[in-house]
Write an enzyme that holds these catalytic residues in place. Sequence first.
Site, mmCIF file in Angstrom:
data_model
loop_
_atom_site.group_PDB
_atom_site.id
_atom_site.type_symbol
_atom_site.label_atom_id
_atom_site.label_comp_id
_atom_site.label_asym_id
_atom_site.label_seq_id
_atom_site.Cartn_x
_atom_site.Cartn_y
_atom_site.Cartn_z
ATOM 1 N N LYS A 33 0.823 -1.213 0.000
ATOM 2 C CA LYS A 33 0.000 0.000 0.000
ATOM 3 C C LYS A 33 0.864 1.274 0.000
ATOM 4 O O LYS A 33 0.658 2.171 -0.811
ATOM 5 C CB LYS A 33 -0.930 -0.030 1.223
ATOM 6 C CG LYS A 33 -1.973 -1.144 1.146
ATOM 7 C CD LYS A 33 -2.801 -1.266 2.399
ATOM 8 C CE LYS A 33 -2.089 -1.927 3.545
ATOM 9 N NZ LYS A 33 -1.733 -3.349 3.376
ATOM 10 N N ASP B 79 10.028 -6.637 -4.965
ATOM 11 C CA ASP B 79 9.046 -7.182 -4.023
ATOM 12 C C ASP B 79 8.956 -8.678 -4.274
ATOM 13 O O ASP B 79 9.316 -9.145 -5.359
ATOM 14 C CB ASP B 79 7.662 -6.522 -4.242
ATOM 15 C CG ASP B 79 6.729 -6.698 -3.042
ATOM 16 O OD1 ASP B 79 6.671 -7.811 -2.493
ATOM 17 O OD2 ASP B 79 6.065 -5.722 -2.659
ATOM 18 N N CYS C 52 9.017 -2.308 2.800
ATOM 19 C CA CYS C 52 8.633 -3.704 3.079
ATOM 20 C C CYS C 52 8.596 -3.914 4.594
ATOM 21 O O CYS C 52 9.174 -3.132 5.351
ATOM 22 C CB CYS C 52 9.613 -4.665 2.401
ATOM 23 S SG CYS C 52 11.308 -4.398 2.876
ATOM 24 N N ARG D 141 10.832 0.098 8.960
ATOM 25 C CA ARG D 141 11.229 -0.354 10.294
ATOM 26 C C ARG D 141 12.748 -0.253 10.392
ATOM 27 O O ARG D 141 13.459 -0.593 9.440
ATOM 28 C CB ARG D 141 10.798 -1.810 10.555
ATOM 29 C CG ARG D 141 9.309 -1.978 10.880
ATOM 30 C CD ARG D 141 8.915 -1.345 12.223
ATOM 31 N NE ARG D 141 7.492 -1.486 12.510
ATOM 32 C CZ ARG D 141 6.552 -0.591 12.230
ATOM 33 N NH1 ARG D 141 6.876 0.548 11.641
ATOM 34 N NH2 ARG D 141 5.296 -0.806 12.558
ATOM 35 N N GLU E 213 15.116 2.397 18.402
ATOM 36 C CA GLU E 213 14.307 3.587 18.676
ATOM 37 C C GLU E 213 13.493 3.499 19.957
ATOM 38 O O GLU E 213 13.081 4.524 20.503
ATOM 39 C CB GLU E 213 13.359 3.874 17.492
ATOM 40 C CG GLU E 213 12.224 2.869 17.337
ATOM 41 C CD GLU E 213 11.290 3.218 16.177
ATOM 42 O OE1 GLU E 213 11.782 3.493 15.075
ATOM 43 O OE2 GLU E 213 10.062 3.213 16.396
ATOM 44 N N HIS F 78 9.771 8.554 14.099
ATOM 45 C CA HIS F 78 8.635 7.678 13.785
ATOM 46 C C HIS F 78 7.326 8.492 13.723
ATOM 47 O O HIS F 78 6.357 8.185 14.417
ATOM 48 C CB HIS F 78 8.527 6.545 14.821
ATOM 49 C CG HIS F 78 7.890 5.316 14.255
ATOM 50 N ND1 HIS F 78 8.341 4.048 14.515
ATOM 51 C CD2 HIS F 78 6.831 5.150 13.412
ATOM 52 C CE1 HIS F 78 7.590 3.169 13.877
ATOM 53 N NE2 HIS F 78 6.666 3.814 13.200
HETATM 54 P P1 NAD Z 1 1.898 -3.842 2.868
HETATM 55 O O1 NAD Z 1 1.722 -5.150 3.539
HETATM 56 O O2 NAD Z 1 0.752 -3.257 2.106
HETATM 57 O O3 NAD Z 1 3.157 -3.923 1.868
HETATM 58 C C1 NAD Z 1 4.365 -4.529 2.205
HETATM 59 C C2 NAD Z 1 4.976 -5.043 0.898
HETATM 60 O O4 NAD Z 1 6.279 -5.544 1.217
HETATM 61 C C3 NAD Z 1 4.174 -6.198 0.269
HETATM 62 O O5 NAD Z 1 3.929 -5.926 -1.090
HETATM 63 C C4 NAD Z 1 5.084 -7.400 0.470
HETATM 64 O O6 NAD Z 1 4.951 -8.373 -0.566
HETATM 65 C C5 NAD Z 1 6.450 -6.723 0.439
HETATM 66 N N1 NAD Z 1 7.516 -7.565 0.948
HETATM 67 C C6 NAD Z 1 7.456 -8.554 1.875
HETATM 68 N N2 NAD Z 1 8.665 -9.145 1.990
HETATM 69 C C7 NAD Z 1 9.489 -8.507 1.107
HETATM 70 C C8 NAD Z 1 10.856 -8.672 0.758
HETATM 71 N N3 NAD Z 1 11.613 -9.624 1.316
HETATM 72 N N4 NAD Z 1 11.379 -7.845 -0.203
HETATM 73 C C9 NAD Z 1 10.613 -6.910 -0.796
HETATM 74 N N5 NAD Z 1 9.311 -6.717 -0.510
HETATM 75 C C10 NAD Z 1 8.762 -7.517 0.443
HETATM 76 O O7 NAD Z 1 2.393 -2.847 3.998
HETATM 77 P P2 NAD Z 1 2.330 -1.249 3.994
HETATM 78 O O8 NAD Z 1 1.040 -0.796 4.590
HETATM 79 O O9 NAD Z 1 2.726 -0.741 2.653
HETATM 80 O O10 NAD Z 1 3.459 -0.916 5.075
HETATM 81 C C11 NAD Z 1 4.833 -1.181 4.821
HETATM 82 C C12 NAD Z 1 5.622 -1.030 6.108
HETATM 83 O O11 NAD Z 1 5.622 0.343 6.498
HETATM 84 C C13 NAD Z 1 5.008 -1.749 7.319
HETATM 85 O O12 NAD Z 1 5.460 -3.083 7.374
HETATM 86 C C14 NAD Z 1 5.508 -0.939 8.483
HETATM 87 O O13 NAD Z 1 6.690 -1.544 8.978
HETATM 88 C C15 NAD Z 1 5.867 0.407 7.893
HETATM 89 N N6 NAD Z 1 5.060 1.510 8.446
HETATM 90 C C16 NAD Z 1 5.708 2.579 8.976
HETATM 91 C C17 NAD Z 1 4.977 3.635 9.501
HETATM 92 C C18 NAD Z 1 5.652 4.864 10.071
HETATM 93 O O14 NAD Z 1 4.988 5.689 10.730
HETATM 94 N N7 NAD Z 1 6.927 5.073 9.845
HETATM 95 C C19 NAD Z 1 3.585 3.580 9.498
HETATM 96 C C20 NAD Z 1 2.952 2.476 8.936
HETATM 97 C C21 NAD Z 1 3.698 1.441 8.402
#
Ligand code: NAD
Length: 329
Positions: A154, A174, A204, A233, A262, A294
Site C-alpha cells: 500500500k 518485491d 517492506c 522499520r 528507537e 517515527h
Molecule cells: P503492505 O503489507 O501493504 O506492503 C508490504 C509489501 O512488502 C508487500 O507488497 C510485500 O509483498 C512486500 N515484501 C514482503 N517481503 C518482502 C521482501 N523480502 N522484499 C521486498 N518486498 C517484500 O504494507 P504497507 O502498509 O505498505 O506498510 C509497509 C511497512 O511500512 C510496514 O510493514 C511498516 O513496517 C511500515 N510503516 C511505517 C509507519 C511509520 O509511521 N513510519 C507507518 C505504517 C507502516
Amino acid sequence: MRVAVFSTKNYDRQFLQPAAAKAGHELVFFEPRLTEQTTVLAQGFPAICSFVNDALDAKVCAALAAHSTRFVALRCAGFNQVDLQACAQVGLRVARVPAYSPYAVAEHAVGMMLALNRKFHKAYNRVREGNFAIDGLLGFDMQGKTVGVVGTGKIGAVTARIVAGFGCKLLFSDVAQNDDCKALGSYVPLEQLLAESDIITLHCPLTRETHHMISKRAIERMKPGVMLINTSRGALVDTPAVIEGLKSEKIGYLGLDVYEEEADLFFEDLSGRVIQDDVFMRLMTFPNVLITSHQAFFTATALEEIARVTMANLTAFERQEPTMNEVRA
Ligand code: NAD
C-alpha cells in the site's frame, strides 16, 4: 469492554477517546510502555491496546495471560514487535490496523527526499539567522532520477505514484508484484535496484528475510552518492554499515523515520538528558542525515482511522466475531 491503553500520549487520548465513546468501550490510559514490569497495570482488563514499541515478547505475553488479558489491539500496522507464537501458546489473540493512511507515510517519505535534496532544514535555520547565502544548498532535479521502491504494497505503491508525478524513473523489488506499480515502472531483482537507483526508499515489513537487508554488501552495490530513505522499520538497515557508507560518501543522503534501537528514544522528550546511544549520536553528526522520530504515520486522517479500526477490532473480539485484522503465527 474495559481496555488498558499503553504508551499513551495526549494525541492518543484525543483520537481514541471519542472513537471509544462511540463504540461503547471504556479506555483506561497508561503512559508507560508495555514491559514485563508494567503488565501489572493490565490486571483485570480483558483487552489491552499497544503501539509500535510495546514489545510483546514471551514473558510479557505470559504475564498478560496470567492477569487474564485475552486480546491485544495493536494501534499500528506492523506487528514485528509481537511474538505471535508466544501469544498463541497463552491464548492471546492479536489484531492490528493493517491500513489506515498509506498516504501519510508515503507523503512523509517523499517529504524527506525533497528536504534532503533541497536542504530545507538548513535553509530554514540560515534565513532565520539573517543568512541569505545559498552556497552549500545545491540540490538536483527529481525529474529523470531513478527511484527504487523496495516493497510495493500500500505505502510503496502510493510513494511510486507520487514520485512518478515528478517524472522519475521507477524500479521495484518485491516478493509479489503490484499491477498499479507495473504500469509505472519495472520490477527488477533487488541487486539491480540497488545498483541503478539514485534514491532508494524502503517500504517492506521487517521479517527474518528483510532484517538488515541494507547491509555492508548491499551498500557496496549502490551508486556513489545514493539517497536512502527508511520509513518502514529500523532493523531493515544495518546502522553501523550505513554509518560507514556515509563516512566513505557512498551514501550521499540518509532519511530515517525509524531506527533499530528507537524504543529507548522515540516518542519521548529527552532534550534535557544525555543520550547514551553512541550509534544514534554518530548518525546525528552528519550534515546529510535527516531523522524524524517515527512520525510518518502522524496525520489527523491516519489517527482517526487508527482509532476507528482499533475500536472495531475490540468490538469484534467482545462479540466473538471473526476479524480480517487478526494476526496469527
Ligand atoms: P503492505 O503489507 O501493504 O506492503 C508490504 C509489501 O512488502 C508487500 O507488497 C510485500 O509483498 C512486500 N515484501 C514482503 N517481503 C518482502 C521482501 N523480502 N522484499 C521486498 N518486498 C517484500 O504494507 P504497507 O502498509 O505498505 O506498510 C509497509 C511497512 O511500512 C510496514 O510493514 C511498516 O513496517 C511500515 N510503516 C511505517 C509507519 C511509520 O509511521 N513510519 C507507518 C505504517 C507502516
